[in-house]
Scaffold this active site. Sequence first.
Site, PDB file in Angstrom:
ATOM      1  N   GLY A   1       0.786  -1.100  -0.010  1.00  0.00           N
ATOM      2  CA  GLY A   1      -0.061  -0.070  -0.116  1.00  0.00           C
ATOM      3  C   GLY A   1       0.971   1.041  -0.060  1.00  0.00           C
ATOM      4  O   GLY A   1       1.904   1.430   0.639  1.00  0.00           O
TER       5      GLY A   1
ATOM      6  N   GLN B   1     -17.714   4.474  10.355  1.00  0.00           N
ATOM      7  CA  GLN B   1     -18.199   5.906  10.340  1.00  0.00           C
ATOM      8  C   GLN B   1     -18.801   6.283   9.000  1.00  0.00           C
ATOM      9  O   GLN B   1     -18.344   6.095   7.935  1.00  0.00           O
ATOM     10  CB  GLN B   1     -16.958   6.742  10.572  1.00  0.00           C
ATOM     11  CG  GLN B   1     -17.257   8.382  10.493  1.00  0.00           C
ATOM     12  CD  GLN B   1     -15.974   9.125  10.846  1.00  0.00           C
ATOM     13  OE1 GLN B   1     -15.203   9.259  10.064  1.00  0.00           O
ATOM     14  NE2 GLN B   1     -16.109   9.310  12.352  1.00  0.00           N
TER      15      GLN B   1
ATOM     16  N   HIS C   1     -17.630   6.114   5.157  1.00  0.00           N
ATOM     17  CA  HIS C   1     -16.234   7.085   5.035  1.00  0.00           C
ATOM     18  C   HIS C   1     -15.265   6.332   5.640  1.00  0.00           C
ATOM     19  O   HIS C   1     -13.997   6.294   4.923  1.00  0.00           O
ATOM     20  CB  HIS C   1     -16.502   8.347   5.810  1.00  0.00           C
ATOM     21  CG  HIS C   1     -15.356   9.221   5.724  1.00  0.00           C
ATOM     22  ND1 HIS C   1     -15.106   9.749   4.347  1.00  0.00           N
ATOM     23  CD2 HIS C   1     -14.730   9.595   6.546  1.00  0.00           C
ATOM     24  CE1 HIS C   1     -14.093  10.574   4.669  1.00  0.00           C
ATOM     25  NE2 HIS C   1     -13.893  10.562   5.869  1.00  0.00           N
TER      26      HIS C   1
ATOM     27  N   HIS D   1     -19.718   9.661   7.158  1.00  0.00           N
ATOM     28  CA  HIS D   1     -19.259  11.216   7.273  1.00  0.00           C
ATOM     29  C   HIS D   1     -20.669  11.845   6.943  1.00  0.00           C
ATOM     30  O   HIS D   1     -21.479  11.413   6.039  1.00  0.00           O
ATOM     31  CB  HIS D   1     -18.347  11.419   6.311  1.00  0.00           C
ATOM     32  CG  HIS D   1     -17.830  12.897   6.321  1.00  0.00           C
ATOM     33  ND1 HIS D   1     -18.609  13.858   5.975  1.00  0.00           N
ATOM     34  CD2 HIS D   1     -16.656  13.162   6.678  1.00  0.00           C
ATOM     35  CE1 HIS D   1     -17.900  14.982   6.328  1.00  0.00           C
ATOM     36  NE2 HIS D   1     -16.643  14.553   6.658  1.00  0.00           N
TER      37      HIS D   1
ATOM     38  N   LEU E   1     -17.320  13.298  -0.867  1.00  0.00           N
ATOM     39  CA  LEU E   1     -16.838  14.021   0.490  1.00  0.00           C
ATOM     40  C   LEU E   1     -16.893  15.548   0.222  1.00  0.00           C
ATOM     41  O   LEU E   1     -16.197  16.076  -0.590  1.00  0.00           O
ATOM     42  CB  LEU E   1     -15.411  13.627   1.091  1.00  0.00           C
ATOM     43  CG  LEU E   1     -14.931  13.986   2.387  1.00  0.00           C
ATOM     44  CD1 LEU E   1     -16.291  13.625   3.363  1.00  0.00           C
ATOM     45  CD2 LEU E   1     -13.837  13.729   2.662  1.00  0.00           C
TER      46      LEU E   1
ATOM     47  N   ARG F   1     -18.785  12.877  14.035  1.00  0.00           N
ATOM     48  CA  ARG F   1     -19.578  12.655  12.679  1.00  0.00           C
ATOM     49  C   ARG F   1     -20.719  11.457  13.023  1.00  0.00           C
ATOM     50  O   ARG F   1     -21.859  11.784  12.420  1.00  0.00           O
ATOM     51  CB  ARG F   1     -18.630  11.907  11.893  1.00  0.00           C
ATOM     52  CG  ARG F   1     -17.482  12.979  11.363  1.00  0.00           C
ATOM     53  CD  ARG F   1     -16.331  12.326  10.519  1.00  0.00           C
ATOM     54  NE  ARG F   1     -15.786  13.397  10.124  1.00  0.00           N
ATOM     55  CZ  ARG F   1     -14.374  13.241   9.333  1.00  0.00           C
ATOM     56  NH1 ARG F   1     -13.766  12.043   9.220  1.00  0.00           N
ATOM     57  NH2 ARG F   1     -13.762  14.327   9.088  1.00  0.00           N
TER      58      ARG F   1
ATOM     59  N   GLY G   1       1.622   3.748   4.156  1.00  0.00           N
ATOM     60  CA  GLY G   1       2.628   3.092   3.447  1.00  0.00           C
ATOM     61  C   GLY G   1       3.787   3.848   2.996  1.00  0.00           C
ATOM     62  O   GLY G   1       4.944   3.237   3.486  1.00  0.00           O
TER      63      GLY G   1
ATOM     64  N   PHE H   1     -12.525  21.944  13.779  1.00  0.00           N
ATOM     65  CA  PHE H   1     -13.318  20.695  13.277  1.00  0.00           C
ATOM     66  C   PHE H   1     -14.160  19.859  14.413  1.00  0.00           C
ATOM     67  O   PHE H   1     -13.926  20.168  15.422  1.00  0.00           O
ATOM     68  CB  PHE H   1     -12.109  19.749  12.688  1.00  0.00           C
ATOM     69  CG  PHE H   1     -12.034  19.451  11.432  1.00  0.00           C
ATOM     70  CD1 PHE H   1     -11.468  20.241  10.390  1.00  0.00           C
ATOM     71  CD2 PHE H   1     -12.476  18.217  11.121  1.00  0.00           C
ATOM     72  CE1 PHE H   1     -11.211  20.032   9.222  1.00  0.00           C
ATOM     73  CE2 PHE H   1     -12.179  17.757   9.699  1.00  0.00           C
ATOM     74  CZ  PHE H   1     -11.922  18.608   8.706  1.00  0.00           C
TER      75      PHE H   1
ATOM     76  N   THR I   1     -15.629  18.521   3.059  1.00  0.00           N
ATOM     77  CA  THR I   1     -15.298  18.318   4.221  1.00  0.00           C
ATOM     78  C   THR I   1     -15.932  18.869   5.428  1.00  0.00           C
ATOM     79  O   THR I   1     -16.819  19.901   5.268  1.00  0.00           O
ATOM     80  CB  THR I   1     -13.570  19.000   4.127  1.00  0.00           C
ATOM     81  OG1 THR I   1     -13.153  19.247   5.429  1.00  0.00           O
ATOM     82  CG2 THR I   1     -13.999  20.534   3.647  1.00  0.00           C
ATOM     83  N   GLU I   2     -15.532  18.369   6.573  1.00  0.00           N
ATOM     84  CA  GLU I   2     -16.186  19.079   8.025  1.00  0.00           C
ATOM     85  C   GLU I   2     -15.517  20.407   7.996  1.00  0.00           C
ATOM     86  O   GLU I   2     -16.144  21.239   8.516  1.00  0.00           O
ATOM     87  CB  GLU I   2     -15.555  17.933   8.981  1.00  0.00           C
ATOM     88  CG  GLU I   2     -16.247  18.197  10.337  1.00  0.00           C
ATOM     89  CD  GLU I   2     -15.790  16.872  11.076  1.00  0.00           C
ATOM     90  OE1 GLU I   2     -16.227  15.790  10.427  1.00  0.00           O
ATOM     91  OE2 GLU I   2     -15.106  17.125  12.142  1.00  0.00           O
TER      92      GLU I   2
ATOM     93  N   ARG J   1     -14.234   7.605  15.001  1.00  0.00           N
ATOM     94  CA  ARG J   1     -12.801   8.643  14.782  1.00  0.00           C
ATOM     95  C   ARG J   1     -13.407  10.032  14.617  1.00  0.00           C
ATOM     96  O   ARG J   1     -14.275  10.494  13.914  1.00  0.00           O
ATOM     97  CB  ARG J   1     -12.250   8.202  13.253  1.00  0.00           C
ATOM     98  CG  ARG J   1     -11.197   9.097  13.026  1.00  0.00           C
ATOM     99  CD  ARG J   1     -10.432   8.383  11.760  1.00  0.00           C
ATOM    100  NE  ARG J   1     -10.926   8.614  10.694  1.00  0.00           N
ATOM    101  CZ  ARG J   1     -11.371   9.831  10.026  1.00  0.00           C
ATOM    102  NH1 ARG J   1     -10.923  10.876  10.523  1.00  0.00           N
ATOM    103  NH2 ARG J   1     -12.028   9.641   8.904  1.00  0.00           N
TER     104      ARG J   1
END
Lengths: 235, 580
Positions: free
Chosen positions: B12, B238, B351, B240, B250, B284, B17, B118, B252-253, B392
């Site tokens: 990865g 999760q 998410h 989102h 997505l 979230r 990675g 956030f 973003t928050e 998370r």
Amino acid sequence: MHVNLKILRYNPEVDKKPHWETYNVECEPGDRVLDLLNHVKWYVEPTLTYRRSCAHGVCGSDAMLINGRNRLACKILIRDLTKDGGTITVEPIRGLKVEKDLLVDMDPFFESYRAVLPFFINDDPVPAGERLQTVEDRERFDQGTKCILCAACTTSCPIFWVNGRYLGPAAIVQAHRFIFDSRDKGTSERLNLLNQNTGVWRCRTAYNCTEACPREIPVTQLIEEVKRAIMYQQA
Amino acid sequence: MQHHRYDVIVVGAGGSGLMASLYAAKNKNVSVAVISKLYPTRSHTGAAQGGVGAALGNVSEDHWEWHMYDTVKGGDYLADQDAAEIFAKDIIDAVYELEHMGLPFSRLPNGKIAQRKFGGHTKEFGKAAVERACYAVDRTGHMILQTLYQQNVKAGTTFFNEFQVLDLIIEDGVCRGVVAYEISTGEVHVFQAKSVVLAAGGYGRVFKITSNALSLTGDLMSIYYRKGLPLEDLEFYQFHPTGIAKLGILITEGARGEGGILRNDSGERFMERYAPSIKDLAPRDIVSRAIYMELREGRGAGKDKDYLLLDLTHLPRDVIEGRLPDITDFSRTYLGVDPVTAPVPIQPTAHYAMGGIPTTVDGECLANSSTTVRGLYAAGEVACVSLHGANRLGTNSLGDLIVFGKRAGIAAARYAQDAQFEDLPARADGAALDEIERLKSGHGTENAARIRKELQETMMDNVSIYRTDETMSRQVEILKELQARYRNVSVTDTSTKYNTELMEAMELGYMLDVAEAMTASALNRKESRGAHAREDFPDRDDENWLKHTMAYRDLSRPGEVNIGYKNVVLGKFEPKPRVY
């Protein structure tokens, strides 16, 4: 609505040369071209081959020649290309060897990328916290940081088509990102590289690259700024 | 068959990675190579937008203890507090280190790294939102991925791009390498290694609406699970709150961090009812459930009342276009909606996996609640350390990659430095070759794409934001049926070069097995905690369930999953009711 998706296909294990195939696909005006390719692959012709990953224009996998222009298949919608009953043509991007259908050999593209020292160079001792940078200095190289290495610019460049040794717009954008970063110390080395006969002077300002960029980077302008930086450095 | 030998193999090439390879290679006694199914810069770390949380205190006072507290509370007290402490401390220097690598963070007028608010990140243990997310416009993940790839180019890292890993070679509790398929040629390669770091990302594609890339199919989690090794806490997945309606892309928050407000069809700021103190910046899981309830009670917008609205129109144009240019572009491109003048239609989108391959804080993979698989490491979304517990916090995924990717890389190199190459079994690539042969020469009549579509739709219906015994029990049966049909899938593309039909069929097999472990784990946990919300068990139950799930496939009884447990590492912060 229905559209005809006309795809230039090539399987090196079977075909001597590429040929067109057309698929009539039911779709919504808001669908992406990638949605149509996926539909054909999943339910009609599973051998259809292309790269894709994020599907929203940030990973850079699916640059293709769509209705004669380089675009990301996941970032162009059907309604922006044709009407009900219309035709959309899809071909591989040009100037790189076609491996299979819409998938090309990206290795030469990444070789050019690696050739411009596409990494931060500054061997000074680091501070305990961050290096400081003004908002203006950060803004100076913002455009180049948007690049997703999709190759839409480089493979739309007529100079690159006829001379594969030209590093091409994407590599120069990457170099620009560091040349104009106030924190970086590798400028003269990079400018010397780009002053070679594989570098910026090959650019004839056709503006194809700027028009092709799915991230709206003013690619031609950045190349011109590198040219100017080389001239000022020599003056 | 081609054979390779490296001291350390990283699987990865996203954030974790690339951190692992960079830090493993700093140990000059070991050779390192990275295997990725994509070109590294295509990895999904690049899609992360809003920021990486670290208590730098550049905008207002902040401390690592506050960040640790928010992480533990955000995770509904299931986070292991040893991991959370290491994380909250180390991420501060790690962010400076990224800056030293040239990462182009946005800047404050004083030249320091810019930070913004956030979800769930607070000052003084929950008093008010704090600016903790260090950002690079709204493409922070892109800049992290680019910067780490650039540093790997600088370091001369060896990459095997577009190689799909098909098997891990583990014998007698020791990892000896990996088997991988070269997509461009169809050749199978065996990579012998002293240590292997798994950094292969998540599996969001098991759901119909997801922010995840098409390539996120849980490959390595599944390969691990198929060996009878455990997956931890898979029930915690999760959603989102703000995916672009119907597409799941997505938003973003950070949009709410900059002042964006969620509204229902009557224009009400409904989060005031669900999280009175921090409202739209609640974690979230809470916001996604609130959206779900609003939709269920008929307060959705649009003709089908199936989405809600993210309103940025009260913000100045230069804030929207200047700090959130990418999501502005997404909204204009995919919805034809200009966020400067109109609210953006949104719905929750699958998410992030809080669970994954269980590891120690040094990334060592666990074979059960206490024993490690020697020579095998994991980090990032594929792993469960467990930093995120049951939910998370936004920005903590990027932080996780940086902190634990680095730790796994260093630990894997240190192990490899003193270890010997272990013998490979006679037919190390046997299982992989058999699977390819089965799919390519089979006479089955099933279409992989149809099975995948059914998987994604049923997982969305039965195991998403709210769950009950009834929906999950139904899903267990559906998965058995889909797995049976999967055995009758055959691939029509017989070519050896770039056989992406074969790759997609393989990925479907991985997705089905991860979905099996996830559904069994969720059905087993009879409480609601963080992202795992059961309508039939609506409360958190610390007495019985303050423990990690360990799901093992029963290798002798196909289709059966055995559930074990692992203790939560408690510490500074005692579990308390979680209110915002």
